[in-house]
Enzyme design. Structure first.
Site, short mmCIF file in Angstrom:
data_model
loop_
_atom_site.label_atom_id
_atom_site.label_comp_id
_atom_site.label_asym_id
_atom_site.label_seq_id
_atom_site.Cartn_x
_atom_site.Cartn_y
_atom_site.Cartn_z
N SER A 364 0.86 -1.17 0.00
CA SER A 364 0.00 0.00 0.00
C SER A 364 0.90 1.23 0.00
O SER A 364 1.69 1.41 0.93
CB SER A 364 -0.91 0.01 1.23
N ARG A 365 0.80 2.06 -1.03
CA ARG A 365 1.69 3.20 -1.13
C ARG A 365 1.27 4.33 -0.20
O ARG A 365 1.97 5.33 -0.10
CB ARG A 365 1.77 3.68 -2.58
#
Length: 552
Positions: A364-365
């Protein structure tokens, strides 16, 4: 007697005042040929790309190809009743769908027509399917979580409101289950959910609706259904229709979640339309603008700033892979558009790991920005422990003797992996997730047999709810673990372990198990201060002396 110029101008002004421009704005053309959901139309000199066209018998279409001598349009719905020579009119409008609170709890097709047998939907507003995505200035950073209720995702791959997180994997790896768990977990969290089913059979969509109904989730959910039997045009526009319905709530300052299940089938439908429109094929026969197909959809997900209402639209697109090939054309396209991906692997699914999450390439950025402080405090150690476990497990299967530290890491990793397993449609609240993960990462389950970890977890949660409800309530309220709360949680776990019969439990991160009775623990050859393999720690137990075995 002559008429003055003033009188003439007054008459012209009066006529212009009553002039209805819509009566003459309609351009008229005639159908030359129809087939495969495409109509070739002669005329329509003033038609615009993407304009809504009106066919006979209340049928509509979209003008997609503006050619030199004709217009090719996609017919939205059935087209068997259309014939050569039928008149077609331009409307001067874009395709719109009904939006509003009235759609909540209903199952509609991509044109907003209800298909659940509960009567018409009396909406008061419509919105265009296609809109320009919000600009950078109108957005703000993602700072609040979308709790999925799935421990493995909430701890290691957190989702934020306004994020675009891809769910990718082969068929039958649990992608739809992740979406449904996320929707079910939003009960009471003021998040309107839109589930878009693209190219699925009607029975599957009916099962989804029944599952959401059973779990009380239809009270805040809209289902947009484009079944596999529908024309490709409806499968093509379905995600945009769902996005428009979600955008309505975002513009009202509310929070919305759009689940697109799945965009692979939308790309297939668009490829079918493009080839029948005689557009040139490119890689894998997709048209050249297939990237724009998904980017203009997913870019509309945003977290708006306070000056623009403060609402959000979160996107959870699904992509189906073939034989775990994430490097194919459509998967790589959508991976590059989204803010991270949740990769579900068929090997893990078949091995009994549910959800079948591959932590190695899932990311998850947005990361910790989308987590509460309590979850951040317990999740960091979990990811590290699991990463070490997977690295060591690959080598440990070839080793006959392992040192103490390696065995401890493998034992803890196996228990944490078991702790992350979860049944479908049973999301776990935030406070319970924090308590359970805290127990796992702090070494409180290291003495629990791996096969009993699930039983231990269920009993521990029951204990917290009945005996220590104040701990869960405080975690839910504060959303952070201070020293006092950590001590209370630690005491609760210790008390439960004593009742459960877990002997030798510890709150030390890396407890060293005792050596086996019939052989000494091998020394760790890691380059530490000069202890020989036959040092003091390695003296055998006071038994009959044995000759050391020759190493093979």
């Amino acid at each position: 007697m002559g008429i003055s110029t003033k009188e003439i101008s007054e008459v012209i002004k009066e006529r212009l005042k009553d002039f209805d421009a819509t009566l003459v704005a309609s351009d008229v053309g005639r159908i030359v040929a129809t087939g495969d959901g495409i109509a070739q139309i002669y005329g329509l000199q003033n038609a615009m790309a993407g304009e809504l066209l009106e066919f006979p018998h209340d049928t509509y279409g979209l003008a997609l190809n503006l050619e030199e001598d004709q217009v090719r349009a996609v017919i939205l719905g059935e087209y068997g009743h259309l014939h050569e020579g039928d008149e077609v009119h331009t409307t001067g409008r874009l395709l719109e769908v009904p939006v509003g609170e009235e759609l909540i709890g209903r199952v509609v097709n991509p044109l907003g027509v209800p298909i659940d047998g509960k009567g018409p939907v009396k909406t008061k507003k419509t919105m265009p399917l296609e809109k320009i995505a919000p600009g950078v200035i109108t957005r703000q950073r993602v700072d609040s979580p979308v709790q999925t209720g799935i421990k493995a995702i909430d701890t290691m791959i957190p989702l934020g409101r306004g994020q675009r997180e891809l769910i990718i994997g082969d068929r039958f790896t649990g992608k739809t289950t992740v979406l449904l768990d996320t929707i079910i977990n939003q009960k009471g969290k003021h998040l309107i959910c839109v589930y878009v089913a693209i190219g699925q059979n009607a029975a599957s969509i009916a099962r989804v609706a029944a599952t959401l109904e059973e779990n009380g989730a239809m009270g805040y959910t809209i289902i947009v259904a484009a079944t596999a039997s529908e024309p490709a045009s409806l499968n093509f526009i379905a995600p945009y229709a769902g996005c428009a319905m979600g955008e309505y709530f975002m513009e009202q300052g509310k929070e919305a979640l759009c689940c697109y299940d799945d965009l692979t089938k939308q790309a297939w439908a668009y490829r079918e339309l493009s080839l029948t429109l005689r557009r040139p094929p490119g890689r894998e026969a997709y048209p050249g603008d297939v990237f724009y197909l998904h980017s203009r959809l997913l870019e509309r997900a945003a977290k708006m700033n306070k000056a623009h209402g403060g609402g959000s639209l979160t996107a959870l697109p699904v992509i189906e892979t073939q034989a775990n090939d994430v490097s194919a054309f459509i998967p790589t396209n959508v991976i590059s558009i989204t803010d991270g991906q949740i990769y579900l692997q068929s090997d893990l699914f078949n091995a009994g790991q549910r959800p079948a999450l591959n932590v190695g390439i899932s990311v998850s950025r947005v990361g910790g920005d989308a987590q509460t402080k309590a979850m951040r405090q317990v999740a960091g150690q979990l990811r590290l422990d699991l990463a070490q476990y997977r690295e060591l497990a690959a080598f440990a299967q070839f080793a006959s003797d392992l040192d103490t530290a390696t065995r401890n890491q493998l034992e803890r990793g196996a228990r944490l992996t078991e702790l992350l397993k979860q049944d479908k449609y049973q999301p776990v609240p935030l406070a319970e997730q924090v308590a359970v993960i805290y127990a796992g990462t702090q070494g409180f389950i290291d003495k629990v047999p791996t096969a009993k970890v699930k039983d231990w977890e269920a009993a521990f949660v029951r204990f917290l709810r009945s005996e220590r409800p104040g701990v869960l309530d405080t975690i839910e309220e504060k959303k952070a673990l201070d020293d006092n709360l950590s001590e209370r949680l630690k005491a609760a776990i210790s008390t439960f372990n004593h009742q459960y019969g877990v002997e030798g439990y510890s709150d030390v991160p890396d407890p060293a198990p005792t050596a086996s009775a019939d052989r000494p623990t091998p020394a760790t050859h890691s380059g530490r201060s000069g202890t020989s393999p036959h040092g003091g720690e390695e003296k055998p137990k006071p038994k009959a002396p044995r000759k050391p075995k020759a190493k093979s």
